[in-house]
Design an enzyme around this catalytic site. Structure first.
Site, short mmCIF file in Angstrom:
data_model
loop_
_atom_site.label_atom_id
_atom_site.label_comp_id
_atom_site.label_asym_id
_atom_site.label_seq_id
_atom_site.Cartn_x
_atom_site.Cartn_y
_atom_site.Cartn_z
N GLY A 165 46.64 -13.01 84.50
CA GLY A 165 46.73 -14.42 84.92
C GLY A 165 46.21 -14.60 86.33
O GLY A 165 46.66 -15.49 87.07
N ARG A 225 39.30 -15.40 81.22
CA ARG A 225 37.91 -15.49 81.71
C ARG A 225 37.92 -15.22 83.20
O ARG A 225 38.87 -15.59 83.88
CB ARG A 225 37.33 -16.89 81.47
CG ARG A 225 36.89 -17.17 80.06
CD ARG A 225 36.62 -18.65 79.85
NE ARG A 225 37.84 -19.44 79.95
CZ ARG A 225 38.71 -19.59 78.96
NH1 ARG A 225 38.50 -19.03 77.78
NH2 ARG A 225 39.81 -20.32 79.12
N TYR A 240 58.91 -23.64 76.69
CA TYR A 240 58.66 -22.82 77.89
C TYR A 240 59.96 -22.17 78.36
O TYR A 240 60.00 -20.97 78.66
CB TYR A 240 58.09 -23.73 78.98
CG TYR A 240 57.82 -23.08 80.30
CD1 TYR A 240 56.80 -22.15 80.47
CD2 TYR A 240 58.57 -23.43 81.42
CE1 TYR A 240 56.55 -21.57 81.71
CE2 TYR A 240 58.33 -22.86 82.66
CZ TYR A 240 57.31 -21.94 82.80
OH TYR A 240 57.07 -21.38 84.02
N ASP A 292 42.03 -11.96 83.65
CA ASP A 292 42.42 -13.23 83.05
C ASP A 292 41.61 -13.37 81.75
O ASP A 292 40.78 -12.50 81.45
CB ASP A 292 42.14 -14.41 84.02
CG ASP A 292 43.14 -15.55 83.80
OD1 ASP A 292 43.19 -16.08 82.66
OD2 ASP A 292 43.87 -15.90 84.74
N GLY A 306 45.02 -18.03 87.94
CA GLY A 306 45.95 -19.15 88.01
C GLY A 306 46.39 -19.50 89.43
O GLY A 306 45.94 -18.89 90.41
N LYS A 343 60.91 -18.27 78.43
CA LYS A 343 61.29 -17.58 79.68
C LYS A 343 62.68 -16.95 79.55
O LYS A 343 62.90 -15.83 80.00
CB LYS A 343 61.25 -18.55 80.86
CG LYS A 343 59.83 -18.96 81.28
CD LYS A 343 59.03 -17.77 81.82
CE LYS A 343 57.70 -18.19 82.42
NZ LYS A 343 56.82 -17.04 82.73
N ASP A 375 43.09 -10.43 77.34
CA ASP A 375 43.92 -11.36 76.58
C ASP A 375 45.27 -10.67 76.37
O ASP A 375 45.36 -9.72 75.58
CB ASP A 375 43.24 -11.67 75.24
CG ASP A 375 44.09 -12.57 74.36
OD1 ASP A 375 45.23 -12.90 74.75
OD2 ASP A 375 43.62 -12.91 73.25
N ILE A 390 56.03 -24.47 92.41
CA ILE A 390 55.24 -23.85 93.48
C ILE A 390 54.19 -24.86 93.95
O ILE A 390 53.42 -25.40 93.15
CB ILE A 390 54.57 -22.56 92.99
CG1 ILE A 390 55.64 -21.54 92.58
CG2 ILE A 390 53.67 -21.97 94.10
CD1 ILE A 390 55.09 -20.28 91.94
N1 SER Z 1 56.46 -25.00 87.56
C1 SER Z 1 56.79 -24.78 86.19
C2 SER Z 1 56.51 -25.96 85.35
O1 SER Z 1 56.60 -27.04 85.86
C3 SER Z 1 58.24 -24.42 86.05
O2 SER Z 1 58.39 -23.07 86.22
O3 SER Z 1 56.26 -25.83 84.21
#
Ligand code: SER
Length: 315
Positions: free
Chosen positions: A6, A34, A139, A32, A9, A143, A50, A169
């Site tokens: 990744g 690509r 998600y 990544d 990113g 996690k 991948d 972040i």
């Molecule tokens: N920043 C992430 C999101 O918004 C949460 O971990 O999906």
């Protein structure tokens, strides 16, 4: 050698630059789906990978003799709600492929979890390290499952895997994509570009957040900690500060006079409403000395200085 998945990113691009700064270009392999310009700029070696392909992951990790793997490849929350199958495959199967590939080796693994492991049943203020999670997004489900898998692989196979539950972040390099906390980054970018932003969560939405350099520091510090200091093998709560969307808008407006923020909540509001407002990260502080360098004011000043003048780069 250090492997990063990744790497193209939001976090990966900054982490690769930091790792190259610490260990040199030859020591880092950035991968990544690509390769891209941002990866090339770090000077690290690059390859495509991948993470959902178990054979490719096994071959890369076996061949590479890596001391550390930063496994960052993942799908964020909002995109995960649009593509739940893909979210599970990348976020859970991808992690399992990495953990299987390092079994029986001394390779240390970093994997990011998220505040999204928490859900509507969780205490939203000063959310404790160990508490009810019950996430309601794919998600978050992925996690939370990944955290339990990390703990299982650590106990059953002795895999040295380490993780933090990142808050949102905020950074100025590669933009985030498909997340719920992305509004905070978007707000900065649009304030500088257009003096106006239409925010996709309501003004009172308060979430835990962190500046990019602190997110990188957390990963590096946790990976450098002595194994005996790591008491959590699921994932550590981690935070720097919390703000509401309107508090961020006011902080930006004080530096960008005339900035106007409007609010038109969309489906991401329902996701944000299930996440904590303020996280208790005292276990990370006690175990491996976590402390953020940036408070909200320092973050706002630094973000704006880089967005207004991209020459002021950390990397
Ligand atoms: N920043 C992430 C999101 O918004 C949460 O971990 O999906």
């Amino acid at each position: 050698m250090i492997l990063v998945t990744g790497a193209a990113g939001q976090l990966g691009s900054d982490l690769v630059a930091a790792l190259v700064g610490l260990h040199g270009r030859e020591a880092v392999l950035a991968t990544d789906l690509r390769t891209c310009d941002q990866m090339a700029r770090s000077g690290a070696d690059m390859a495509t990978l991948d993470v959902t392909d178990p054979d490719a992951v096994q071959t890369m990790i076996q061949d590479g003799a890596f001391e550390q793997v930063y496994h960052l490849a993942g799908i964020l929350s909002a995109r995960g709600e649009k593509q739940p199958d893909l979210c599970w495959t990348v976020n859970v199967d991808g992690l399992k492929n990495v953990l299987n590939a390092v079994r029986g080796t001394k390779t240390r693994v970093f994997w990011p979890s998220s505040i999204a492991v928490f859900g509507p049943d969780t205490q939203r203020h000063r959310t404790p390290q160990v508490t009810v999670t019950n996430p309601t997004t794919m998600y978050g489900v992925a996690k939370a499952s990944g955290e339990m898998m990390c703990d299982y692989y650590a106990r059953k196979y002795g895999v040295d895997v380490r993780s933090v539950r990142y808050p949102g972040i905020i950074s100025y390099g590669v933009p985030p994509g498909g997340g719920t906390t992305d509004f905070a980054v978007d707000m900065f970018v649009q304030a500088v570009k257009n003096g106006q932003y239409t925010c996709f969560v309501r003004e009172s939405t308060r979430l835990p957040m962190m500046y990019g350099p602190d997110a990188v520091k957390a990963a590096l510090d946790l990976m450098a900690a002595a194994p005996s200091s790591i008491s959590v093998r699921t994932s550590y709560n981690l935070t720097a500060f919390s703000f509401s969307a309107e508090e961020l808008a006011a902080a930006i407006e004080s530096r960008v006079p005339g900035f106007v923020c409007e609010y038109e909540p969309d489906f991401r509001q329902a996701i944000a409403d299930t996440w904590p407002e303020v996280i208790d990260d005292s276990r990370a502080r006690e175990d491996w000395g976590w402390h953020p360098d940036y408070d909200i004011t320092a973050m706002v000043n630094d973000m704006l200085s880089h967005l207004v003048d991209p020459a002021n780069s950390h990397v």
